[in-house]
Design an enzyme around this catalytic site. Structure first.
Site, PDB file in Angstrom:
ATOM      1  N   ARG A  74      10.429  19.328 -90.523  1.00 32.05           N
ATOM      2  CA  ARG A  74      10.835  18.225 -91.413  1.00 32.05           C
ATOM      3  C   ARG A  74       9.863  18.125 -92.585  1.00 32.05           C
ATOM      4  NH1 ARG A  74       9.058  13.525 -90.474  1.00 32.05           N
ATOM      5  NH2 ARG A  74       9.396  13.412 -88.238  1.00 32.05           N
ATOM      6  N   LYS A 104      27.550  24.228-104.638  1.00 31.96           N
ATOM      7  CA  LYS A 104      28.486  24.784-105.622  1.00 31.96           C
ATOM      8  C   LYS A 104      28.036  26.189-106.074  1.00 31.96           C
ATOM      9  CE  LYS A 104      30.565  20.714-105.414  1.00 31.96           C
ATOM     10  NZ  LYS A 104      29.590  19.766-104.966  1.00 31.96           N
ATOM     11  N   TYR A 124      30.905  12.221-111.218  1.00 31.70           N
ATOM     12  CA  TYR A 124      31.435  12.629-109.919  1.00 31.70           C
ATOM     13  C   TYR A 124      31.638  11.373-109.046  1.00 31.70           C
ATOM     14  CZ  TYR A 124      31.337  13.928-105.079  1.00 31.70           C
ATOM     15  OH  TYR A 124      31.634  13.985-103.743  1.00 31.70           O
ATOM     16  N   ASP A 183      22.240  15.540-113.722  1.00 30.88           N
ATOM     17  CA  ASP A 183      22.989  16.300-112.717  1.00 30.88           C
ATOM     18  C   ASP A 183      23.517  17.562-113.401  1.00 30.88           C
ATOM     19  OD1 ASP A 183      24.949  17.365-111.054  1.00 30.88           O
ATOM     20  OD2 ASP A 183      25.646  15.409-110.362  1.00 30.88           O
TER      21      ASP A 183
HETATM   22  C1  LIG Z   1      28.703  16.821-110.283  1.00 31.97           C
HETATM   23  C2  LIG Z   1      28.392  16.673-108.815  1.00 31.97           C
HETATM   24  N1  LIG Z   1      27.197  16.194-108.450  1.00 31.97           N
HETATM   25  C3  LIG Z   1      26.866  16.046-107.168  1.00 31.97           C
HETATM   26  C4  LIG Z   1      27.743  16.363-106.153  1.00 31.97           C
HETATM   27  C5  LIG Z   1      27.338  16.147-104.737  1.00 31.97           C
HETATM   28  O1  LIG Z   1      27.084  17.357-104.076  1.00 31.97           O
HETATM   29  P1  LIG Z   1      27.267  17.584-102.515  1.00 31.97           P
HETATM   30  O2  LIG Z   1      28.714  17.653-102.212  1.00 31.97           O
HETATM   31  O3  LIG Z   1      26.516  18.828-102.249  1.00 31.97           O
HETATM   32  O4  LIG Z   1      26.677  16.393-101.830  1.00 31.97           O
HETATM   33  C6  LIG Z   1      29.014  16.868-106.485  1.00 31.97           C
HETATM   34  C7  LIG Z   1      30.016  17.249-105.480  1.00 31.97           C
HETATM   35  O5  LIG Z   1      30.028  16.933-104.351  1.00 31.97           O
HETATM   36  C8  LIG Z   1      29.346  17.014-107.856  1.00 31.97           C
HETATM   37  O6  LIG Z   1      30.531  17.460-108.244  1.00 31.97           O
HETATM   38  N1  LIG Z   2      35.601  13.449 -99.383  1.00 35.88           N
HETATM   39  C1  LIG Z   2      34.501  13.805-100.238  1.00 35.88           C
HETATM   40  C2  LIG Z   2      34.990  14.461-101.475  1.00 35.88           C
HETATM   41  C3  LIG Z   2      34.018  15.466-101.972  1.00 35.88           C
HETATM   42  S1  LIG Z   2      34.311  15.998-103.646  1.00 35.88           S
HETATM   43  C4  LIG Z   2      33.286  17.404-103.789  1.00 35.88           C
HETATM   44  C5  LIG Z   2      32.964  17.868-105.181  1.00 35.88           C
HETATM   45  N2  LIG Z   2      31.896  17.144-105.752  1.00 35.88           N
HETATM   46  C6  LIG Z   2      34.099  17.877-106.151  1.00 35.88           C
HETATM   47  O1  LIG Z   2      33.965  17.320-107.257  1.00 35.88           O
HETATM   48  O2  LIG Z   2      35.112  18.475-105.839  1.00 35.88           O
HETATM   49  C7  LIG Z   2      33.741  12.553-100.574  1.00 35.88           C
HETATM   50  O3  LIG Z   2      34.252  11.456-100.379  1.00 35.88           O
HETATM   51  O4  LIG Z   2      32.605  12.633-101.020  1.00 35.88           O
END
Ligand SMILES: Cc1ncc(COP(=O)(O)O)c(C=O)c1O
Ligand SMILES: N[C@@H](CCSC[C@H](N)C(=O)O)C(=O)O
Length: 463
Positions: free
Chosen positions: A90, A241, A142, A216
């Site tokens: 950890r 991603k 997001y 981000d």
């Molecule tokens: C622009 C952006 N930032 C952050 C996240 C969060 O990443 P994660 O799904 O790995 O938690 C996502 C998608 O989930 C995203 O599309």
């Molecule tokens: N059910 C998930 C959805 C994740 S979206 C993942 C990614 N960032 C995208 O833009 O496609 C949630 O509620 O977080």
């Protein structure tokens, strides 16, 4: 990264591309200029495409692939602590450290930290905030980011201002000594709006030198944009991603230049226990090595899809297209357009039918993977933003997001053409098809409405 995918106007310009990183070879001979993304920090010797695959240091056997140290705890030499580097995973693990050092180099950062997801990274960052602090952020974000900020505002006493961050003047009007953090996303997910990181960073730092600008960078990856070099204090991204590229792990990355800030963030990661596991660290390290080739192919395919849709009358949002209203701004900060684009049909039911008619394009959330995905953000990735808020923020319910992979581009075009025809999203004329509501013939297609099939589309002049 090679200049080959850059528009003519941007070649050799964006963020220092074209600047030689090293001018002499090992024997002191002059080297041709190698494309370097930015002023090198943290031991970078080569062009970024090379650094992605070149990792230094290994184990005592010189293993070519860094081992997975699948151990929760480590033996110590004495009860009082023998000064060993690792005691408990950890707090730190050799595989994770290897990944963090590699990422710091690639992100041109003093330090990188890896956690269990992109949202985990944002959670660690927002723990710098205290009740009463003010955060300025965008109105196109997001969905998960919006959800966490809403939670902090409801339960953590944080005041969150959602504004149009595409206009730095909007930020100038609202920023004050109470602003402790500014959270930016560029390009935004899913409306692909561009935010001027350098202008906003200088406005915010002038108003409050201790305010933190966090960016981000998920939509582009460190290969295409380095927010730390553009004035940001923290850059974070979802390693789920592009960095991993195969949708086989969840990860979050945080990079910083200020050592004191790095220590605070590390404290939270150790205290809360969200550091990335050894196995996922190893997988992410493996994914990063192919980021360059994947991204080159994904971007070329994305450009093909974007021009195809645009030439058939659709309103397409993609920073690789000259029609993007912030094209110049994007290319002043980035070295590529990425592989996520969105388009509108004007009718939510038509959009739904397109998504469900696609066969090759998988209906999935996420992006940055080797295979292509199609989604309706308002119903999927951004469904956690309520409909009223989505309407207030002008988020079109019919928007379709395409995340382009590495397949043969003509297979992708064919499958999309067939889905558009099958969904009734286009008017079919004798010499091609056009998005509904578009009057004049822009592109040419041979379509057979009877079978709901559309074979090869004749290239338009732009294509
Ligand atoms: C622009 C952006 N930032 C952050 C996240 C969060 O990443 P994660 O799904 O790995 O938690 C996502 C998608 O989930 C995203 O599309
Ligand atoms: N059910 C998930 C959805 C994740 S979206 C993942 C990614 N960032 C995208 O833009 O496609 C949630 O509620 O977080």
């Amino acid at each position: 990264m090679s200049d080959s995918l850059l528009p003519e106007s941007s070649k050799g310009k964006a963020n220092g591309v074209g600047k030689a990183l090293r001018t002499k070879d090992i024997d002191g001979h002059d080297l041709p200029p190698s494309p370097a993304p930015s002023t090198p920090r943290n031991g970078r010797k080569y062009a970024l495409m090379t650094e992605l695959v070149y990792t230094e240091g290994s184990d005592q056997y010189n293993a070519s692939s860094v081992p997975i140290y699948q151990s929760a705890t480590f033996k110590q030499n004495s009860a009082t602590g023998g000064g060993e580097e690792y005691d408990y995973t950890r707090s730190g693990n050799p595989t994770r450290t290897h990944l963090e050092r590699h990422l710091a180099k690639i992100m041109n950062a003093n330090r990188a930290l890896v956690v269990s997801s992109g949202m985990g990274a944002l959670d660690v960052i927002t723990r710098l905030l205290r009740s009463g602090d003010e955060v300025i952020t965008g109105d196109d974000l997001y969905g998960g980011t919006n959800r966490l900020l809403k939670y902090l505002s409801a339960h953590g006493g944080i005041i969150v201002h959602h504004v149009d961050t595409t206009d730095p003047e909007t930020v100038r009007k609202i920023v004050s000594s109470k602003t402790t953090m500014v959270l930016l996303e560029t390009p935004t997910n899913p409306l692909i709006k561009i935010v001027d990181i350098p202008s906003i960073a200088s406005i915010v730092h002038a108003a409050n030198p201790s305010a933190i600008v966090a960016v981000d960078n998920t939509m582009l990856s460190p290969l295409l944009q380095n927010p730390l070099d553009l004035g940001a204090d923290i850059v974070y991204e979802s390693g789920t991603k592009y960095l991993s590229g195969h949708h086989d792990l969840m990860a979050g990355v945080i990079a910083i230049n200020d050592p004191a800030l790095g220590e605070k963030l590390y404290f939270t990661i150790n205290a809360s226990g969200c550091g990335l596991s050894p196995f996922d660290s190893w997988l992410l390290l493996r994914g990063i090595k192919t980021l360059g080739v994947r991204m080159e192919k994904q971007q070329a395919n994305a450009m093909r899809i974007a021009t195809f849709l645009e030439s058939h009358g659709f309103k397409v949002r993609y920073p690789g297209l000259k029609s993007h209203p912030q094209y110049d701004l994007h290319w002043s900060m980035a070295r590529g357009a990425g592989a996520v684009l969105s388009f509108e049909t004007g009718d939510v039911n038509v959009s739904e039918r397109i998504v469900e008619s696609a066969r090759l394009w998988a209906i999935s959330v996420s992006f940055g993977c080797v295979n292509s995905l199609i989604s309706m953000p308002c119903r999927m990735s951004h469904a956690s933003i309520d409909a009223k808020t989505r309407a207030e923020r002008n988020m079109p319910e019919d928007i379709i997001r395409l995340c382009v992979g590495i397949e043969d581009p003509e297979d992708l075009v064919d499958d999309l053409s067939r889905a558009l025809v099958q969904a009734g999203a286009v008017n079919i004329t004798s010499d091609g098809f056009l998005a509904l509501g578009v009057g004049s013939s822009l592109g040419k297609a041979e379509a057979s409405s009877e079978e709901g099939e559309c074979s090869k589309i004749a290239p338009t002049p732009e294509e």
